[in-house]
Write an enzyme that holds these catalytic residues in place. Structure first.
Site, PDB file in Angstrom:
ATOM      1  N   ARG A 150      18.461 -55.770 -35.821  1.00  0.00           N
ATOM      2  CA  ARG A 150      19.369 -54.688 -36.240  1.00  0.00           C
ATOM      3  C   ARG A 150      19.444 -54.594 -37.769  1.00  0.00           C
ATOM      4  O   ARG A 150      19.687 -53.539 -38.333  1.00  0.00           O
ATOM      5  CB  ARG A 150      20.766 -54.879 -35.630  1.00  0.00           C
TER       6      ARG A 150
ATOM      7  N   TYR B 108      22.690 -27.362 -38.835  1.00  0.00           N
ATOM      8  CA  TYR B 108      22.481 -27.756 -37.439  1.00  0.00           C
ATOM      9  C   TYR B 108      23.863 -28.050 -36.842  1.00  0.00           C
ATOM     10  O   TYR B 108      24.685 -28.707 -37.479  1.00  0.00           O
ATOM     11  CB  TYR B 108      21.595 -29.005 -37.470  1.00  0.00           C
TER      12      TYR B 108
ATOM     13  N   ASP C 259      19.192 -32.008 -45.842  1.00  0.00           N
ATOM     14  CA  ASP C 259      18.517 -32.184 -44.552  1.00  0.00           C
ATOM     15  C   ASP C 259      17.220 -31.385 -44.641  1.00  0.00           C
ATOM     16  O   ASP C 259      17.236 -30.153 -44.714  1.00  0.00           O
ATOM     17  CB  ASP C 259      19.426 -31.678 -43.422  1.00  0.00           C
TER      18      ASP C 259
END
Ligand code: PLP
Length: 389
Positions: free
Chosen positions: A54, A107, A179
């Site tokens: 992780r 989005y 983005d």
């Protein structure tokens, strides 16, 4: 040997005189440490190396290194999805009491993340039209720490002026997060234009095969401090196999983007000349509102997304979809093959009719994600849909 004691693990792989041509997949969740001293320095980050996946694993690092180079970033991190990368950006840059300026064309999920989800963390937001620089200036406050915009928006394919937005942000000591999913680094590299952080849904164009969910966050060293801690602590990390697949997709990104971009240009010109289509939206067309900006800001191509509006509204879009059998109606983008989406029933279905009208979204609107097939095949497949009208 007792069957119960069969263990697939080797202490080390035997030394090899040759190297594999392709990187291995490292599914290991945990790595053996030599002694407590090494475990402690690795976990503290005082020494580079893997302990727990992780926190970092080789397949994510191989992929992030290539993405970092493509974007000219100092640092890059792979997250489990595009939304995980956006969450990492939010959590690393904002805290209670801060203010974020959010593009009105984001989005859908990104829009809710930076408005309603942020509000639950007591982060205020203002939604603005990022193509209106005066409105952006007016939205900035003394508490604004971040502005979020997309380099190419869905479905109107509006292009934001990254350099101008960066200048406004920096004057207010805020960061610009772009983005870049619809553009990909082949079309636009926002860090070179002044952005501080770039996010991409690798799920789309970069992986390019619709079989992986992953996100990228990259940026400058100065803004990176909290990012690794946030990704591991909020559990936003990616899986090794997904990273391995995306690295394979990335290898053909330049080829795919060039081919799909050429196809898109050709298809846009054809559709623009077709009387059965009410309007064609493509940043490469001279009548696009951001054409000059796109020409200045983008490297050679204008991307592979085209939006078209059929004159007959929702019914006409449905007829097109049912007759254009060779173009899957698949509400995503960036696949090898041409796909189409219908914003009214998918990406923008959560909005009221009024809100959709305000954004310029019509029931007859279709968004094509142009693929790498031969141009003849794409045009024939489109003709099947158009002749149904
Ligand atoms: C798909 C998409 C996202 C979210 O990415 P996921 O990988 O699906 O989580 C964010 N922004 C844009 C522009 C997208 O198209």
């Amino acid at each position: 040997m007792r069957p119960d004691d069969i263990c697939p693990r080797l202490d080390t792989v035997p030394p090899q005189p040759t190297q594999p041509l392709v990187p291995p997949i490292y599914p290991a969740v945990v790595y053996r440490c030599a002694d407590p001293q090494q475990a402690s320095t690795l976990l503290a980050g005082d020494e580079d190396g893997y302990v727990y996946s992780r926190d970092g694993q080789p397949n994510a690092d191989l992929l992030s290194a290539k993405c970092r180079e493509l974007h000219g970033a100092d640092r890059a991190m792979i997250c489990g999805s595009g939304m995980a990368a956006l969450s990492a950006a939010l959590l690393a840059t904002l805290q209670a009491g801060d203010h974020v300026v959010v593009s009105d064309k984001l989005y859908g999920r990104s829009g809710s993340l930076f408005t309603s989800e942020a509000a639950r963390l007591r982060i205020d937001s203002t939604v603005v039209d990022v193509c209106d620089l005066a409105a952006v200036r007016a939205a900035m406050t003394a508490k604004t720490r971040l502005l979020v915009a997309e380099s190419i928006s869905n479905p109107l394919l509006r292009v934001c002026d990254v350099a101008a937005l960066a200048e406004i942000c920096h004057r207010h000591k805020a960061l610009l997060l772009v983005d870049n999913t619809f553009a990909s680094p082949i079309v636009c590299r926002p860090l070179e234009l002044g952005a501080d952080l770039v996010m991409e849904s690798l799920t789309k164009i970069v992986n390019g095969h619709s079989d992986v969910l992953l996100g990228l966050l990259c940026g400058r060293e100065a803004h990176w401090q909290r990012v690794p801690h946030v990704v591991t602590t909020w559990g936003l990390s990616a899986s090794p196999f997904d990273c391995w697949l995306a690295a394979r997709g990335l290898a053909t990104l330049a080829l795919r983007a060039a081919r799909a971009g050429d196809n898109a240009r050709l298809v846009a010109d054809k559709l623009a000349a077709d009387r059965r289509v009410a309007r064609v939206i493509f940043p490469g067309l001279a009548d696009h509102p951001d054409h000059e900006l796109a020409k200045r800001q983008f490297a050679a191509q204008y991307g592979a997304m085209i939006t078209l509006i059929l004159p007959g509204g929702t019914a006409a879009a449905a007829r097109f979809i049912s007759h254009a059998k060779r173009i899957p109606f698949a509400p995503s983008l960036g696949d090898l093959a041409t796909t189409l989406s219908h914003p009214e029933s998918t990406s923008h279905r959560g909005l009221s009719d009024q809100e959709r009208t305000a954004l310029g979204i019509d029931g007859g609107m279709l968004r094509l994600s142009v693929g790498v097939e031969s141009p003849e095949t794409i045009l024939d497949a489109l003709e099947e849909g158009l002749s149904a009208g």
